[in-house]
Structure formats: C-alpha cells, structure tokens
Design an enzyme around this catalytic site. Structure first.
Site, mmCIF file in Angstrom:
data_model
loop_
_atom_site.group_PDB
_atom_site.id
_atom_site.type_symbol
_atom_site.label_atom_id
_atom_site.label_comp_id
_atom_site.label_asym_id
_atom_site.label_seq_id
_atom_site.Cartn_x
_atom_site.Cartn_y
_atom_site.Cartn_z
ATOM 1 C CB VAL A 96 -0.942 0.028 1.219
ATOM 2 C CG1 VAL A 96 -1.821 1.276 1.194
ATOM 3 C CG2 VAL A 96 -1.815 -1.223 1.261
ATOM 4 C CG HIS A 100 1.414 0.976 5.952
ATOM 5 N ND1 HIS A 100 1.560 1.352 4.633
ATOM 6 C CD2 HIS A 100 1.728 -0.338 6.016
ATOM 7 C CE1 HIS A 100 1.922 0.290 3.922
ATOM 8 N NE2 HIS A 100 2.041 -0.745 4.743
HETATM 9 P P1 AMP Z 1 2.419 -3.533 3.599
HETATM 10 O O1 AMP Z 1 2.533 -4.911 3.001
HETATM 11 O O2 AMP Z 1 3.518 -3.201 4.555
HETATM 12 O O3 AMP Z 1 2.243 -2.487 2.523
HETATM 13 O O4 AMP Z 1 1.120 -3.549 4.497
HETATM 14 C C1 AMP Z 1 -0.151 -3.269 4.022
HETATM 15 C C2 AMP Z 1 -1.102 -3.845 5.020
HETATM 16 O O5 AMP Z 1 -2.385 -3.290 4.799
HETATM 17 C C3 AMP Z 1 -1.265 -5.359 4.973
HETATM 18 O O6 AMP Z 1 -0.888 -5.943 6.213
HETATM 19 C C4 AMP Z 1 -2.746 -5.546 4.662
HETATM 20 O O7 AMP Z 1 -3.302 -6.673 5.316
HETATM 21 C C5 AMP Z 1 -3.334 -4.239 5.164
HETATM 22 N N1 AMP Z 1 -4.596 -3.873 4.566
HETATM 23 C C6 AMP Z 1 -4.912 -3.879 3.248
HETATM 24 N N2 AMP Z 1 -6.170 -3.444 3.072
HETATM 25 C C7 AMP Z 1 -6.647 -3.144 4.295
HETATM 26 C C8 AMP Z 1 -7.905 -2.645 4.780
HETATM 27 N N3 AMP Z 1 -8.929 -2.367 3.949
HETATM 28 N N4 AMP Z 1 -8.054 -2.471 6.115
HETATM 29 C C9 AMP Z 1 -7.046 -2.756 6.958
HETATM 30 N N5 AMP Z 1 -5.840 -3.225 6.567
HETATM 31 C C10 AMP Z 1 -5.656 -3.422 5.255
#
Ligand code: AMP
Length: 114
Positions: A96, A100
């Site tokens: 994403v 974060h």
């Molecule tokens: P990263 O792989 O570090 O970019 O982490 C992105 C995180 O966002 C992953 O752990 C996903 O499970 C989480 N994620 C994706 N979509 C959502 C959502 N709609 N609500 C909460 N977490 C999400």
C-alpha cells in the site's frame, strides 16, 4: 489525485476498526492480521513511503512513532513487547503506497524476518 486506500479509511469511505485517531495520525486493525494484535498506524496526510519523506515531514514522523508506542501500550503490549515494522518498496513487501507502521504483538516474533 485519487485517494489512497488509507485516506479512504480515514474518510470513513472504507470500513475499518479504528483504535486511535488524532489530527495527524490514524490507527486501525489490519484486515489480515499476522499476529494476535496487528494494527496499522498511518499519517492522515499521505507520504508514499518512508524513503520519500522530506524534512517537513519531521513532526508527523516523530508523532507517528510516539503514538505507535502509546497505541501499543493501550493494546496491552507494553510489558510483553511488540514490533514496529515499516515496509519500504518491493523487496520489503510494501503493498500500500501510503506510509504505514505495523504494530505487531501478542505472540513471540522471530528474528530476523524471512
Ligand atoms: P504492507 O505490506 O507493509 O504495505 O502492508 C499493508 C497492510 O495493509 C497489509 O498488512 C494488509 O493486510 C493491510 N490492509 C490492506 N487493506 C486493508 C484494509 N482495507 N483495512 C485494513 N488493513 C488493510
């Protein structure tokens, strides 16, 4: 410019279990938890990733870390410990493009990561 996924969560356009919010940051449960406690904390104003942060992001980045520790304590992780993770780019598994910080806890976390 279109909103990022986490901006949509902040705007309540996409549902999430929000655990903390203030003017600068939002914390909510990860949709696919990798640990008994798995919360993401994000700046409300999107920075794509930490590698693209700029000097004027100093305050929000510091705030993000301080609040990550506070949220972890609120979630009962202060004594047992927890891990903060920021994935930056493809080799780290970033999916994403809105900075974060993962707050992971509630079980032993092995090191180094795979
Ligand atoms: P990263 O792989 O570090 O970019 O982490 C992105 C995180 O966002 C992953 O752990 C996903 O499970 C989480 N994620 C994706 N979509 C959502 C959502 N709609 N609500 C909460 N977490 C999400």
């Amino acid at each position: 410019m279109s909103k990022t996924l986490f901006e949509k969560i902040s705007a309540r356009e996409i549902p999430a279990k929000i655990v903390y919010e203030d003017d600068l940051v939002l914390a909510f449960e990860d949709i696919k938890p990798a640990a008994p406690v798995h919360v993401l904390i994000v700046p409300k104003r999107p920075i794509p990733r930490v590698g693209e942060a700029i000097p004027s992001d100093l305050q929000v980045l510091g705030h993000l870390l301080l609040k990550a520790a506070e949220v972890a304590a609120t979630l009962g992780l202060k004594e047992t410990g927890y891990r903060l993770v920021i994935n930056n780019g493809p080799n780290a598994g970033e999916t994403v493009p809105h900075l974060h910080c993962h707050i992971l806890g509630g079980r032993h976390l092995s090191w180094p990561p795979g």
